[in-house]
Motif scaffolding. Structure first.
Motif, PDB file in Angstrom:
ATOM      1  N   ARG A   1      45.590  39.691  37.538  1.00 18.28           N
ATOM      2  CA  ARG A   1      45.291  38.391  36.906  1.00 18.28           C
ATOM      3  C   ARG A   1      43.827  38.316  36.442  1.00 18.28           C
ATOM      4  NH1 ARG A   1      48.499  36.489  41.151  1.00 18.28           N
ATOM      5  NH2 ARG A   1      50.395  35.390  40.456  1.00 18.28           N
ATOM      6  N   LYS A   2      42.970  39.002  37.185  1.00 22.65           N
ATOM      7  CA  LYS A   2      41.544  38.941  36.853  1.00 22.65           C
ATOM      8  C   LYS A   2      41.137  39.998  35.822  1.00 22.65           C
ATOM      9  CE  LYS A   2      40.087  37.212  41.405  1.00 22.65           C
ATOM     10  NZ  LYS A   2      39.530  37.701  42.714  1.00 22.65           N
ATOM     11  N   GLY A   3      42.108  40.721  35.322  1.00 19.68           N
ATOM     12  CA  GLY A   3      41.780  41.742  34.322  1.00 19.68           C
ATOM     13  C   GLY A   3      41.085  42.920  34.950  1.00 19.68           C
TER      14      GLY A   3
ATOM     15  N   ARG B   1      33.795  41.496  23.395  1.00 16.28           N
ATOM     16  CA  ARG B   1      34.244  40.287  24.104  1.00 16.28           C
ATOM     17  C   ARG B   1      34.375  40.496  25.612  1.00 16.28           C
ATOM     18  NH1 ARG B   1      36.784  36.910  20.210  1.00 16.28           N
ATOM     19  NH2 ARG B   1      36.778  37.896  18.160  1.00 16.28           N
TER      20      ARG B   1
ATOM     21  N   GLU C   1      35.342  43.354  33.338  1.00 17.16           N
ATOM     22  CA  GLU C   1      36.628  43.606  32.657  1.00 17.16           C
ATOM     23  C   GLU C   1      36.688  45.031  32.132  1.00 17.16           C
ATOM     24  OE1 GLU C   1      37.584  39.039  31.136  1.00 17.16           O
ATOM     25  OE2 GLU C   1      36.143  40.304  30.055  1.00 17.16           O
TER      26      GLU C   1
ATOM     27  N   THR D   1      33.592  41.453  29.520  1.00 12.95           N
ATOM     28  CA  THR D   1      32.482  41.509  30.490  1.00 12.95           C
ATOM     29  C   THR D   1      32.427  42.921  31.070  1.00 12.95           C
ATOM     30  OG1 THR D   1      33.947  40.978  32.337  1.00 12.95           O
ATOM     31  CG2 THR D   1      32.966  39.100  31.130  1.00 12.95           C
TER      32      THR D   1
ATOM     33  N   LYS E   1      49.340  37.133  30.117  1.00 18.42           N
ATOM     34  CA  LYS E   1      49.320  35.660  30.008  1.00 18.42           C
ATOM     35  C   LYS E   1      48.285  35.012  30.915  1.00 18.42           C
ATOM     36  CE  LYS E   1      54.197  35.572  28.681  1.00 18.42           C
ATOM     37  NZ  LYS E   1      55.592  35.403  29.169  1.00 18.42           N
ATOM     38  N   GLU E   2      47.856  35.728  31.959  1.00 20.61           N
ATOM     39  CA  GLU E   2      46.943  35.053  32.897  1.00 20.61           C
ATOM     40  C   GLU E   2      45.525  35.605  32.867  1.00 20.61           C
ATOM     41  OE1 GLU E   2      50.474  34.108  36.155  1.00 20.61           O
ATOM     42  OE2 GLU E   2      48.355  33.993  36.746  1.00 20.61           O
ATOM     43  N   SER E   3      45.354  36.846  32.449  1.00 22.31           N
ATOM     44  CA  SER E   3      43.964  37.346  32.431  1.00 22.31           C
ATOM     45  C   SER E   3      43.234  36.785  31.208  1.00 22.31           C
ATOM     46  CB  SER E   3      43.941  38.876  32.374  1.00 22.31           C
ATOM     47  OG  SER E   3      44.224  39.325  31.063  1.00 22.31           O
ATOM     48  N   ARG E   4      41.935  36.759  31.230  1.00 22.44           N
ATOM     49  CA  ARG E   4      41.158  36.058  30.199  1.00 22.44           C
ATOM     50  C   ARG E   4      41.395  36.633  28.810  1.00 22.44           C
ATOM     51  NH1 ARG E   4      36.074  36.087  27.707  1.00 22.44           N
ATOM     52  NH2 ARG E   4      35.680  38.233  28.346  1.00 22.44           N
ATOM     53  N   LEU E   5      41.439  37.947  28.692  1.00 19.11           N
ATOM     54  CA  LEU E   5      41.580  38.545  27.353  1.00 19.11           C
ATOM     55  C   LEU E   5      42.992  39.060  27.087  1.00 19.11           C
ATOM     56  CD1 LEU E   5      38.168  40.436  27.260  1.00 19.11           C
ATOM     57  CD2 LEU E   5      38.838  38.496  25.821  1.00 19.11           C
ATOM     58  N   GLY E   6      43.857  39.009  28.116  1.00 20.91           N
ATOM     59  CA  GLY E   6      45.248  39.407  27.904  1.00 20.91           C
ATOM     60  C   GLY E   6      45.432  40.873  27.548  1.00 20.91           C
TER      61      GLY E   6
END
Ligand code: GLC
Length: 745
Positions: A78-80, A42, A47, A44, A103-108
């Protein structure tokens, strides 16, 4: 019944639906490797590169040159793009940052928080080299377990410890962090410290980090960040064993060292990382660089820019990037250009994610953000008592003429020396979050007073250690009116730790002047020496009737010293590092080679390996330490005079307490392989046992030797042995020993 089935059906469908929507990596029921594999599919490439990125959060422990500022860092979270942060502590602080990641990054993906918990977190323990002088792995393990309990209560998951670098050079400020000059003892203590930190990977534990891999303890001339030049044979036999033992103990992580090894920086050294650590030792955890050690490959002249750095580091097997930001910025491009394979990247990211899953971070990212634990588990009376016990057992008694120690509490004591009253000068650089009140240490002055002593105090010398006759005279004045003098000599704890190399590790001239002034009073003098390293005591020793080596003992320093001075504890520590006779003798160590001309009796007459101005031997040898009682060694026996591979040789010796006080004695076993295809040291520690003896009591101590213990590493790191004659030595230090011989067939 039908209604029940009808009711259940939707529920069952519901759970299948929910299961289908919950990504596998969030499914607690799945094994970690399946969750990691799912998550990788999942992520990128950006990430993935983010997981290799470790940023500094609060106080700095390295150069702040690249710091982009807190706001920019939080944006990366925040951007992972951040896998870990160091130097962020506290339930509130870690929760705040964890919220951004989870809570804010895409995959947490949760962040793993790390800190240098080197010898305690808020309850500070003896510096590791002092703790090692107790030769008590269980105690060392207990100390790191307490440190882990306190650190994990304040949001942390990972420490950059134990440092297991073998070192023979007290000019190096970091000898304080290790376990001295011996590879075997360094491995035993290092493994114990790993187990103490990690336990069963429970919530009161933190991940350990074996550092600095590798051979960083051999920095030339004891100068920090300096060159290391050690051949493979000496690397394997003197420096590798503690790293190997700590990895074998299950260390979750390993830190690349700053230095170069065989022409290639350790941060990108495929021989060290891929060949030795991963292939030969089967290490399955993850690596982290030292502070900007990836970036410093440019200074070394090995890489030209961050892109070159990232490519060379990850292709050599390295992983997480502390404070260079080369991985996060360059890996995506390198993968796209095919210069780093996705397989290589996934292997590094998987190692980090696996550890995060293993400690439960994905199931509860706030696992260590519990205010109750932060309130109840830190700096407790129980922890301070454990620290005091460890401190007592770390104190070396180096001299005690006419049994002047222990003192009677009724004695009128003249306490001399600035360090005796300065709490600020007790702690070293690595005291985690105990740098401010109420975590200050107990001074010697306070400890003696706590013990009910009658004290008159005088500074004796200035903080800057410049000669001060007025202070020396004032000190002599109070000494004249006392029964006995205790003088606290040495150097400030501020000179212990990283970037604290000193070229003259000896008692300062101003303190020698003070000793001369005190000697004129005719009073007996007890020297308590404070330092984070063995100092050269040769010029001070003649003025002292007793020498107590205090090292840096942590929170309970003063109380532990009082316990020893008044005899509430009979000192048992033995030094894990030789005390040089002179600075010019450095490096001096017990497990040296024989050389071609070891002495005047070797047939070459007066042409032999020596100095014309000092002896070859150290002032105090490895393994040396006195007690308030005395011990005798006799009846060294072997149950056979030869052994083969697979057999064991039993070695026994009788040890008797020949004094009037109970005590603990550290019985040491050494061997020597007289002739081998690779020359061997004149002695090698291969076993020890700490025993307690009542006055007059005698015990038989038993060791079992096998061929592995007799073997050496060849240049490929393979244990090797040839038939031949061996010696076995047993004693209370590396010099005064009983000897026997046997053959390996
Ligand atoms: C330092 C030290 C290392 C420490 C790291 C993080 O430069 O060399 O031992 O763990 O940076 O503070």
């Amino acid at each position: 019944m039908k209604k029940l089935i009808l009711l259940l059906l939707p529920l069952h469908l519901f759970s299948i639906t929910v299961m289908a929507q919950t990504p596998a990596y969030k499914n607690k029921q799945l094994p970690v490797d399946k969750r990691v594999a799912d998550l990788l599919t999942r992520m990128t490439v950006e990430e993935k590169a983010g997981q290799l990125n470790q940023l500094n959060g609060g106080a700095f422990t390295g150069p702040a040159a690249n710091d982009p500022g807190q706001k920019a860092k939080m944006e990366m979270v925040r951007k992972g793009q951040v896998g870990s942060m160091l130097n962020v502590t506290g339930v509130t602080e870690t929760r705040t940052i964890q919220d951004l990641a989870v809570k804010e990054s895409r995959l947490g993906i949760p962040i793993i928080f790390a800190f240098d918990v080197i010898h305690g977190y808020k309850t500070i323990f003896p510096i590791p080299i002092a703790d090692a002088c107790a030769w008590d792995p269980a105690l060392s393990q207990q100390a790191t377990a307490v440190a882990a309990k306190e650190a994990s209560a304040e949001g942390l998951h990972w420490t950059f410890a134990p440092m297991v670098d073998v070192s023979r050079d007290p000019r190096w400020g970091r000898v304080m962090e290790g376990a001295g000059e011996d590879p075997y003892l360094g491995g035993v203590i290092g493994a114990a410290r790993v187990k103490g930190f990690q336990g069963n990977f429970g919530k009161d534990n933190i991940l350990a980090c074996v550092k600095h891999f590798a051979v960083y303890g051999a920095v030339e001339a004891g100068r920090e960040y300096n060159q290391v030049s050690v051949d493979r044979v000496n690397t394997w036999n003197f420096y590798m064993p503690p790293y190997k033992a700590a990895v074998a103990a299950g260390a979750a992580t390993v830190m690349n060292s700053f230095n170069v090894f065989e022409g290639v920086p350790a941060s990108a050294n495929s021989y060290l990382v891929n060949e030795v650590l991963k292939k030969q030792w089967g290490f399955k955890g993850f690596l982290v660089s030292d502070w900007n050690s990836f970036g410093e490959m440019v200074q070394h002249g090995y890489a030209k820019d961050n892109k070159d750095i990232a490519m060379k580091a990850i292709n050599a097997g390295s992983m997480m990037d502390m404070e260079t930001r080369a991985m996060v910025s360059e890996i995506p491009g390198l993968v796209k250009e095919g210069k780093v394979s996705m397989k290589t990247l996934d292997a590094a990211v998987a190692a980090i994610l696996t550890m995060k899953f293993k400690i439960g971070l994905f199931d509860d990212p706030y696992i260590n953000c519990d205010p109750q634990r932060e309130k109840n588990n830190v700096f407790t009376a129980e922890h301070r008592n454990i620290s005091r016990d460890a401190a007592r057992k770390s104190i070396l008694l180096l001299k005690n003429n006419e049994g002047i120690l222990p003192l009677n509490r009724a004695a009128n004591i003249a306490l001399i020396g600035r360090w005796a009253e300065s709490a600020d000068d007790i702690f070293d650089f690595w005291v985690a979050n105990a740098k401010s009140d109420p975590y200050r240490p107990v001074t010697l002055l306070e400890g003696l007073k706590n013990a009910g002593a009658k004290i008159k105090y005088a500074r004796g010398y200035q903080d800057d250690l410049k000669p001060d006759n007025a202070l020396a005279d004032e000190a002599a004045g109070i000494a004249n009116n006392a029964d006995i003098v205790i003088v606290n000599l040495g150097i400030s704890g501020k000179l212990a730790g990283e970037d604290r190399s000193i070229a003259m590790p000896e008692i300062p001239e101003s303190q020698l002047d003070l000793l001369r002034a005190l000697k004129k009073t005719g009073k007996k003098i007890i020297a308590v020496v404070s330092a984070g390293r063995p100092l050269v005591l040769t010029k001070a020793e003649p003025y002292c009737d007793a020498i107590v080596y205090a090292w840096i003992l942590g929170t309970e320093q003063g109380n532990a010293l009082a316990d020893v001075i008044f005899g509430d504890y009979n000192p048992s520590a033995k030094t894990v590092m030789s005390f040089p006779y002179a600075v010019g003798q450095i490096p001096v160590y017990y497990n040296h080679m024989n050389t071609s001309r070891p002495s005047s009796t070797d047939g070459q007459g007066n042409w032999y390996s020596r100095y014309r101005d000092i002896p070859n031997d150290p002032l105090y040898p490895f393994g040396f330490g006195l007690s308030y009682t005395t011990y005798s060694y006799s009846n060294l026996k072997l149950n056979r005079n030869s052994l083969k591979k697979g057999e064991k040789l039993e070695v026994t010796v009788a040890v008797k307490n020949t004094g009037s006080r109970a005590g603990e004695e550290i019985v040491q076993l050494y061997i020597r392989d007289l002739i081998a295809n690779q020359i061997r040291p004149v002695k090698e520690l291969k076993g020890f046992e700490k025993i307690t003896l009542a006055p007059g009591q005698e015990k038989t101590v038993r060791f079992m030797l096998d061929s592995d213990m007799l073997s050496y590493y060849n240049s490929n790191g393979v244990l090797t042995i040839e038939p031949g004659e061996f010696r076995v030595f047993i004693g209370g230090n590396s010099r005064d020993v009983l000897e026997a011989k046997f053959n390996f067939e």
